[in-house]
Write an enzyme that holds these catalytic residues in place. Structure first.
Site, PDB file in Angstrom:
ATOM      1  N   TYR A 309       0.847  -1.200   0.000  1.00 50.65           N
ATOM      2  CA  TYR A 309       0.000   0.000   0.000  1.00 50.65           C
ATOM      3  C   TYR A 309       0.881   1.250   0.000  1.00 50.65           C
ATOM      4  O   TYR A 309       2.031   1.231   0.453  1.00 50.65           O
ATOM      5  CB  TYR A 309      -0.954   0.025   1.199  1.00 50.65           C
ATOM      6  CG  TYR A 309      -0.265  -0.008   2.557  1.00 50.65           C
ATOM      7  CD1 TYR A 309       0.142   1.153   3.196  1.00 50.65           C
ATOM      8  CD2 TYR A 309      -0.024  -1.226   3.191  1.00 50.65           C
ATOM      9  CE1 TYR A 309       0.762   1.118   4.426  1.00 50.65           C
ATOM     10  CE2 TYR A 309       0.597  -1.286   4.428  1.00 50.65           C
ATOM     11  CZ  TYR A 309       0.990  -0.102   5.042  1.00 50.65           C
ATOM     12  OH  TYR A 309       1.616  -0.142   6.257  1.00 50.65           O
ATOM     13  N   GLY A 323       5.196   2.538  13.627  1.00 49.60           N
ATOM     14  CA  GLY A 323       4.201   2.959  12.646  1.00 49.60           C
ATOM     15  C   GLY A 323       2.762   2.652  12.971  1.00 49.60           C
ATOM     16  O   GLY A 323       1.900   2.701  12.083  1.00 49.60           O
ATOM     17  N   HIS A 327      -6.047   6.587  12.982  1.00 50.68           N
ATOM     18  CA  HIS A 327      -6.127   7.557  11.885  1.00 50.68           C
ATOM     19  C   HIS A 327      -7.397   7.392  11.056  1.00 50.68           C
ATOM     20  O   HIS A 327      -8.141   6.400  11.191  1.00 50.68           O
ATOM     21  CB  HIS A 327      -4.904   7.434  10.972  1.00 50.68           C
ATOM     22  CG  HIS A 327      -4.773   6.092  10.287  1.00 50.68           C
ATOM     23  ND1 HIS A 327      -5.547   5.723   9.207  1.00 50.68           N
ATOM     24  CD2 HIS A 327      -3.943   5.043  10.523  1.00 50.68           C
ATOM     25  CE1 HIS A 327      -5.205   4.512   8.796  1.00 50.68           C
ATOM     26  NE2 HIS A 327      -4.229   4.073   9.588  1.00 50.68           N
ATOM     27  N   CYS A 345      -2.861  -0.654  12.225  1.00 51.08           N
ATOM     28  CA  CYS A 345      -3.373   0.606  12.750  1.00 51.08           C
ATOM     29  C   CYS A 345      -4.840   0.463  13.142  1.00 51.08           C
ATOM     30  O   CYS A 345      -5.515  -0.504  12.784  1.00 51.08           O
ATOM     31  CB  CYS A 345      -3.231   1.714  11.710  1.00 51.08           C
ATOM     32  SG  CYS A 345      -1.519   2.217  11.401  1.00 51.08           S
TER      33      CYS A 345
END
Length: 420
Positions: A309, A323, A327, A345
């Site tokens: 990605y 990382g 978000h 994430c």
């Protein structure tokens, strides 16, 4: 039990010893000898420090105050330099001798207040002053405290970065003893040696809300080893805001936002899919970035593979250096609240991410539960400090039970005795 003082104290006025060594006279409130102020104890004690103004004490040598045999006993000794640093010491059970147990600072001015009792129980006092010589080595240890000054969440640890490695446990104890953290309101806390050059400090529980935390080093002039002395360091002051705790339930696909213990928002989310599961445990917000370009290659995903990605990401709140963020993920809205499809994430709608971004700050707590991912690392990938239980955290201190030596900060040397 009442004691009858010696003849030299049975007068209505008694000689007071001031910090400068000069005598002044003062009368008791009613002429009662038991109301007299402490007498000059110079004749009762001996001291191994220098007596002349032109002489300087060797900071490598311990201090020693001794009561003369048959004359009485020492009841208390407080040694402090001009910057307010105390010298730890031990007093013999019979009051015959006091000696220092922590090193003196070089090139410093010291005041030693000695309290005594003679064999009749009459109180005595002597204040001694002396200077120490300059350090023999020019090599200095510097300390940089973190984070930057400002307001943080209640989960923010304090860091101390050393510019040289300290491996020896005894030397670590000297360094740690000199690194002071004071909070208002006060809470128990301790340092933890993360490595030979880094320490973290945290309280037993999270910091109180709206607290002030001040950090400083007392290492300047302190001997650490034959070739290393403490240097000057810049102090740090931070404050805390409200208690913000975020709990992400990876199996329920929901993020719950708490403020001072009250739930104020619940947001549908997606977390890490199989093979990329989000880490379990407590994390601390590291920073906020309005825009981040996220590439799979930065986390080891080969470019052009099925998992590759390269995306523009907005309203990104970072919780690990490797990382992991909370978000905006508009591409996965259909899965949010239902399935885990990210690469680790926590993703949510753009509007929810904007709200989250506006209501979170560095130092706030973000906890992930019910994920199949690995536990959050305690150190090295952000602040996983809160995943270490308090008992184990204390073992990371070089001091016994993580407690500094010496009197409490409020125990000031009284240079002028007061009437009783």
């Amino acid at each position: 039990m009442n004691h009858i003082p010696r003849t030299r104290t049975v007068v209505s006025c008694t000689l007071l010893v001031t910090a400068l060594g000069a005598g002044v006279t003062a009368c008791g409130s009613d002429g009662d000898p038991l109301s007299a102020r402490p007498y000059d104890a110079a004749g009762l004690i001996s001291f191994n420090g220098p007596t002349g103004a032109e002489k300087r004490a060797d900071p490598d040598k311990p201090l020693e105050v001794t009561a003369k045999s048959g004359e009485g006993r020492i009841t208390d000794v407080t040694a402090q330099d001009s910057t307010g640093r105390y010298v730890a010491g031990e007093l013999a059970a019979d009051g015959s001798r006091w000696h220092s147990t922590s090193p003196l600072a070089a090139n410093a001015h010291y005041t030693v207040a000695v309290s005594t009792e003679d064999e009749d129980g009459a109180p005595g006092r002597k204040v001694l002053t002396f200077d120490t010589s300059k350090p023999r080595s020019k090599k200095r240890l510097g300390v940089t405290f973190g984070p930057d000054a400002g307001e943080y969440g209640v989960g923010q640890p304090i860091t101390a970065q050393l510019d040289q490695e300290i491996k020896d446990k005894a030397q670590r104890a000297i360094v740690e003893r000199a690194l002071r953290v004071d909070s208002v309101p006060a809470v128990p806390g301790s340092w933890y040696w993360v490595s030979d050059k880094e320490l973290h400090y945290r309280p037993k529980e999270y910091w109180p809300t709206h607290a002030t935390v001040q950090v400083h080093s007392n290492l300047d002039g302190i001997k650490i080893s034959d070739r290393l002395w403490g240097g000057k360091s810049k102090a740090l002051k931070i404050t805390t805001g409200d208690r913000i705790e975020v709990v992400t339930d990876a199996s329920a696909h929901q993020l719950t936002f708490y403020k001072n213990g009250e739930q104020i928002e619940q947001i549908p989310v997606t977390t890490g899919k199989p093979g990329y599961e989000t880490r379990n445990g407590v994390k601390v917000v590291l920073e906020k970035q309005y825009f981040v370009r996220m590439r799979g290659t930065t986390v080891g995903i080969a470019e052009g593979s099925s998992d590759s990605y390269d995306l523009p990401v907005y309203y990104a709140t970072r919780v690990t250096w490797s990382g992991e963020y909370v978000h905006a993920a508009p591409w996965s809205v259909g899965s949010q609240g239902y399935a885990n499809v990210s690469h680790g994430c926590t993703g949510m709608s753009t509007s929810s991410a904007e709200w989250f971004f506006d209501n979170i700050r560095a130092g706030d707590i973000v906890k992930v539960v019910n994920s199949n991912g690995d536990p959050m690392e305690p150190f090295g990938n952000g602040f996983g400090d809160w995943n270490v239980d308090w008992k184990k955290w204390r073992t990371g201190s070089a001091l016994t039970n993580g407690t500094p030596d010496g009197p409490a900060p409020g125990d000031a040397v009284r240079l002028q005795p007061t009437a009783v």
